[in-house]
Design a protein around this motif. Structure first.
Motif, PDB file in Angstrom:
ATOM      1  N   UNK A 116      -3.135  -0.593  -4.333  1.00  0.00           N
ATOM      2  CA  UNK A 116      -2.329   0.482  -4.175  1.00  0.00           C
ATOM      3  C   UNK A 116      -1.059  -0.680  -4.559  1.00  0.00           C
ATOM      4  N   UNK A 117      -0.754  -1.625  -4.457  1.00  0.00           N
ATOM      5  CA  UNK A 117       0.737  -2.657  -4.468  1.00  0.00           C
ATOM      6  C   UNK A 117       0.641  -2.377  -5.401  1.00  0.00           C
ATOM      7  N   UNK A 118       0.001  -2.770  -6.382  1.00  0.00           N
ATOM      8  CA  UNK A 118      -0.384  -3.229  -7.878  1.00  0.00           C
ATOM      9  C   UNK A 118       0.326  -1.550  -8.385  1.00  0.00           C
ATOM     10  N   UNK A 119      -0.355  -0.606  -7.848  1.00  0.00           N
ATOM     11  CA  UNK A 119       0.053   0.211  -8.697  1.00  0.00           C
ATOM     12  C   UNK A 119       1.339   0.996  -7.985  1.00  0.00           C
ATOM     13  N   UNK A 120       1.523   0.794  -6.898  1.00  0.00           N
ATOM     14  CA  UNK A 120       3.483   1.840  -6.641  1.00  0.00           C
ATOM     15  C   UNK A 120       4.386   0.034  -7.070  1.00  0.00           C
ATOM     16  N   UNK A 121       3.719  -0.969  -7.665  1.00  0.00           N
ATOM     17  CA  UNK A 121       5.242  -1.319  -8.692  1.00  0.00           C
ATOM     18  C   UNK A 121       5.592  -1.084  -9.909  1.00  0.00           C
ATOM     19  N   UNK A 122       4.286  -0.437 -10.643  1.00  0.00           N
ATOM     20  CA  UNK A 122       4.265  -0.512 -11.842  1.00  0.00           C
ATOM     21  C   UNK A 122       5.256   0.592 -11.471  1.00  0.00           C
TER      22      UNK A 122
END
Length: 126
Positions: A116-122
């Motif tokens: 979730x955190x990776x995708x949110x930052x992308x």
């Protein structure tokens, strides 16, 4: 960059013990590229064509910050560079702001939270 279903995370580490947190991300469509933070790693990171770069920060103002600054000058501005650390949250937030990092990854993150955190930052960078 890869498609949204097959994403690549480069994790730059100083201590291999942190890698177990990132090992189980494949089930969420991630491929990982763990790299030890040593001389020449910035060129290797750039060649990996990642969707997100995660830098382990063992202590403030040490190799992770130097690497972050080098990558910010050379990397694709659409690729978020995140810090991952056990540094106390308040201090880490200050480092993120002062260093130019695009965000941070929770030290307590399980694979679902990391995904979730990776995708949110992308999403913030595109």
């Amino acid at each position: 960059m890869t498609t949204n279903t097959n994403l690549k995370a480069v994790v730059v580490y100083e201590d291999a013990k942190i890698l177990d947190k990132f090992d189980r991300l494949e089930r969420f469509g991630w491929t990982g590229a763990p790299l030890e933070n040593k001389l020449g790693v910035s060129q290797t990171v750039l060649m990996e064509k990642a969707d997100v770069i995660v830098i382990w920060l063992g202590e403030p103002n040490l190799p992770g910050i130097r690497l972050l600054k080098a990558l910010k000058k050379k990397s694709d501005p659409k690729v978020p560079i995140l810090l991952y650390s056990t540094i106390p949250l308040g201090q880490l937030l200050k480092i993120v702001k002062e260093s130019g990092a695009d965000g941070m990854v929770s030290q307590a993150g399980n694979p679902l939270n990391l995904n979730f955190e990776f995708r949110q930052n992308i999403g913030k960078k595109n």
